[in-house]
Scaffold this motif. Structure first.
Motif, short mmCIF file in Angstrom:
data_model
loop_
_atom_site.label_atom_id
_atom_site.label_comp_id
_atom_site.label_asym_id
_atom_site.label_seq_id
_atom_site.Cartn_x
_atom_site.Cartn_y
_atom_site.Cartn_z
N ASP A 1 -11.22 3.97 -1.30
CA ASP A 1 -9.89 3.44 -1.61
C ASP A 1 -8.94 3.58 -0.42
O ASP A 1 -7.86 2.99 -0.40
N PRO B 1 0.84 -1.19 0.00
CA PRO B 1 0.00 0.00 0.00
C PRO B 1 0.89 1.26 0.00
O PRO B 1 2.06 1.19 0.36
N PRO C 1 -8.31 2.14 11.08
CA PRO C 1 -8.87 1.57 9.85
C PRO C 1 -10.15 2.30 9.45
O PRO C 1 -10.89 2.78 10.33
N GLY D 1 -4.46 1.65 -1.32
CA GLY D 1 -3.99 0.53 -2.12
C GLY D 1 -3.06 0.97 -3.23
O GLY D 1 -3.14 2.10 -3.74
N LEU E 1 -7.43 2.85 3.07
CA LEU E 1 -7.42 1.72 4.02
C LEU E 1 -7.51 2.23 5.46
O LEU E 1 -8.23 1.71 6.29
N ARG F 1 -13.24 -1.78 8.18
CA ARG F 1 -11.97 -2.51 8.09
C ARG F 1 -11.41 -2.76 9.48
O ARG F 1 -11.73 -2.05 10.43
N GLY G 1 -7.51 -9.74 2.95
CA GLY G 1 -6.81 -8.53 3.36
C GLY G 1 -5.57 -8.17 2.55
O GLY G 1 -5.19 -8.84 1.59
N THR G 2 -4.95 -7.04 2.99
CA THR G 2 -3.75 -6.48 2.35
C THR G 2 -2.64 -6.38 3.39
O THR G 2 -2.89 -5.99 4.53
N ARG H 1 -11.55 -6.42 5.64
CA ARG H 1 -12.92 -6.07 5.99
C ARG H 1 -13.42 -7.06 7.05
O ARG H 1 -13.03 -8.23 7.08
N ILE I 1 -4.62 -5.75 6.85
CA ILE I 1 -5.81 -4.89 6.98
C ILE I 1 -6.89 -5.50 6.09
O ILE I 1 -6.62 -5.83 4.92
#
Lengths: 96, 96, 96, 96, 96, 96, 96
Positions: free
Chosen positions: C89, C35, D5, C68, C91, D9, D72-73, D86, D84
């Motif tokens: 978008d 990210p 978040p 992201g 986070l 999130r 997640g990311t 949802r 991170i």
């Protein structure tokens, strides 16, 4: 015109691109993706909402309209070609 | 401008990238996916909600706007090129 | 900043990854899908709901945000590069 | 944890699979699509409904949770790796 | 069972196809796409509607259920294999 | 029938195409995409709406129904083959 | 006609293209994507809305209708071929 379009559909007669319309729309044939122009000859009762309300359309018989190149379905009524499409396919209405 | 855009559509005249606008937007031609800039010349009545309410648009004639590279459909009115697009294609409005 | 983002869009200035921010975010360049971090420089009026209500955004000018890798569209204003993206978008927001 | 978040999130710290957790979850490394386990370290304000209501989340900081392999990311905060995601990515919460 | 499924998810323990259940369900192994049978061991609080209402589930712990071949995600709790899935993956409930 | 279908699902026993039904439906085997005919042997409580209302189904046990070629999932109960499908897969009901 | 179509479905008997109908619709066989014409022989109770309201259909038995080339599913009842389709597949109704 004896075909009643269903709900939010309308019937449009194409206007030949060569003729220069009152509104001055000149659409050369060359442009591949160019929008088309036509005259509204019949309109449906309106769009039916999720809970059954009928929303009248914002175009009426006689309006000159601009629509996307691939909008609608070709039909032939009494030897004349028409397009039947949804109101949402119409980009704009030419004011007199 | 004698074409009335339908619902939430607007008509935009492109501003040439070379000229430096009042807002100082200079968009070099090189950037492939670069957004475009233009001036609003006509707006529709507004977006129609699921149950038929009309939401007026948040841009007006004369606004300078930024929009995505592939937004809208090219049309020609009285020899002048325009783009017709949805309000949602507009990224932002340049304040004077 | 003289560009007003439309609806739920925001404009973000990238923060260079090398510099260690107050919040201590150090994002090595190697991670492919990592990210990005940036500062909010403009926010739209808010998200418009199906029936026209405007929901104010949950980020404000000056916030440091994480988003992201592929979020938003690159634009250049007065020689400076920015990203214009939707609030969704984002986070997270870095608390001071 | 100084990253708040956005909306629904949450931020999760992975728990190493080898260690046998209090809840007795032992997830051998071999299973390709196996869900992952972790601890919640931050939660957003909640999910925003279509008309702007905020629905608080059903997980809280400190909960041990199970989530899908690809949920997640990845982010790195102060040298520590986190995910991170949802709330909807969470399969279940381990009761103490 | 110390894992609380989230929202409309449930945890199911597979019943071996060979054993003939009280309800007389005999599902030969040969059928490729054959539905599976299992027992519910945990249920979530319920499905959360768009505006936050919680709809209790229509299956409860102890129910014998039939579900699609590819429904759910495999998890292992204290050495025992389970499936975690959404209530909507359940085709039917075997009445005693 | 001891399997209670969930929500808007129904269980149907196929009627062999060769036999000419009371309603005179004769569906030759040759037609590739031909709809199928069967008898309803169990129905669910009804379709659950977005906000939790249960809408009773419009077919009942004993109805002879017509459904699409690929509708539903094959199951076997006490040695008998059935199909379990959604009410929306039913094309029509044969009046006696 | 002893088959009651479900919800917003209707049953249509095709009208042979060669015969020139009262409305003067002559649809030459050559046009590949040409719409079809037929007579309505049965209609369902109506479309069921998200919260269970039944919206009666806007076509009735005996109406001559125009529909898309690929609309509906072929069925055979007492040796006669019909099409069963959704009301939304109908483009328009031929006024007498």
């Amino acid at each position: 015109m004896n075909l009643r379009p269903m709900q939010d559909r309308i019937i449009v007669k194409r206007l030949e691109e060569e003729t220069k319309t009152a509104g001055g729309i000149l659409i050369p044939d060359t442009a591949k993706e160019k929008p088309q122009q036509g005259e509204v000859v019949a309109v449906g009762k309106g769009k039916v909402t999720e809970d059954g309300k009928v929303l009248p359309l914002d175009v009426k018989v006689g309006d000159k309209v601009l629509f996307g190149k691939y909008a609608g379905t070709e039909i032939k009524l009494e030897g004349q070609d028409y397009l039947i499409m949804r109101e949402d396919d119409i980009l704009g209405v030419l004011e007199k």
